[in-house]
Write a protein that holds these residues in place. Structure first.
Motif: not given
Length: 312
Positions: A122-132, A151-167
């Motif tokens: 939870a403490a690591n969700l929002l900075l990377a997630g909001s950037t993605a 940089g798909a395997s980094g923190a922001v990259g992994v969040s991008v992968l998940q959010q892009a899939r939801l789109i």
């Protein structure tokens, strides 16, 4: 008495020192959080650099996001997600001074913690997630499109992968070969860095690349934009440079007013996605709060394989 990391001078992580601190009781519009975990991000050590604005008052506080338990609530105050009583598990982001055992922060930046996430995640969700989320928003990624994420395997990259899939978008992601399985695990197709990257991207996406999201800031990543996109306006980077400016690539960052406003607005949605299990946060390491320098070394060095948390 709480403990807190501060930087009495500008510099790198070596400028930090751990001190005892009196935490002020919350006024109206504020809450106090007993920190259970603090997120560790590259933005944390970058915050210490004089180049970010040497006129900032010292000492500098470090840490933008935490998860913990409410220990006090200011008069007439509710947290951003509504309610909020002593003992409630919460998440706070965009705050200042999260590398601490206790913090008093604006209630508008505090939300109920999703049960689906433990405190380090939870403490690591929002900075990377909001950037993605902002990167996908700026590049106007739509259902059915294929995008390239550097940089798909980094923190922001992994969040991008998940959010892009939801789109409903397909992702081709650059990564080192040791992280290919991680990228595949989030539904993307990995390709290697290095010479021939553009050719590998074209082979992986014969339908064409609609947008490029850069989370690493390498010359290779920026140069790929001109070769793969007719419109540089559909590319974004989180690492601004002379090269990215010359290429016409939009840079985003929490210090920019537009980025800050977007990231504030998207926090509740990201927490809802996490609560439903549609957005997860891989955590590689949890270290004691007094090992903050080692934690920062992890995120500055080789890929840690997930997020890093500090535990008071």
């Amino acid at each position: 008495m709480a403990v807190q990391w501060i930087a009495p001078k500008f510099g790198g992580p070596e400028a930090l020192t751990l001190v005892e601190a009196d935490v002020p009781p919350p006024a109206a519009g504020e809450v106090t959080i007993d920190v259970r975990a603090a997120g560790v991000n590259p933005a944390d050590y970058k915050h210490l650099a004089a180049e970010r604005g040497p006129d900032r008052p010292l000492p500098l506080l470090i840490g933008y996001e935490v998860a913990g338990v409410l220990s006090a609530v200011g008069p007439g105050t509710e947290i951003a997600s509504g309610g909020g009583t002593v003992g409630d598990p919460v998440v706070a982001f965009r705050i200042s001074g999260g590398y601490a055992s206790q913090v008093t922060v604006p209630a508008k930046d505090v939300f109920a913690k999703p049960e689906a996430l433990d405190y380090p995640a939870a403490a690591n969700l929002l900075l990377a997630g909001s950037t993605a989320a902002e990167a996908l928003h700026v590049t106007r990624v739509a259902e059915g499109e294929t995008i390239l994420v550097h940089g798909a395997s980094g923190a922001v990259g992994v969040s991008v992968l998940q959010q892009a899939r939801l789109i409903g978008a397909r992702v081709v992601g650059t990564a080192s070969e040791r992280n290919f399985d991680l990228v595949r695990g989030f539904g993307a197709e990995p390709i290697a860095y290095g010479p021939g990257l553009v050719d590998r991207a074209r082979a992986a996406a014969p339908e064409g690349i609609a947008a490029v999201i850069d989370t690493v800031g390498t010359d290779e990543a920026i140069d790929s934009v001109g070769e793969l996109l007719a419109d540089a306006g559909r590319a974004v980077t989180i690492v601004v440079s002379d090269r990215s400016r010359a290429a016409g690539v939009t840079a985003i960052g929490g210090a920019q007013p537009a980025s800050a406003a977007f990231r504030d607005a998207v926090r509740a949605r990201l927490l809802d996605l996490a609560a439903d299990g549609r957005l997860v946060v891989p955590v590689a390491r949890s270290l004691p709060l007094d090992e903050a320098l080692a934690a920062l070394d992890l995120v500055r060095g080789t890929h840690p394989g997930g997020k890093v948390a500090l535990i008071p």
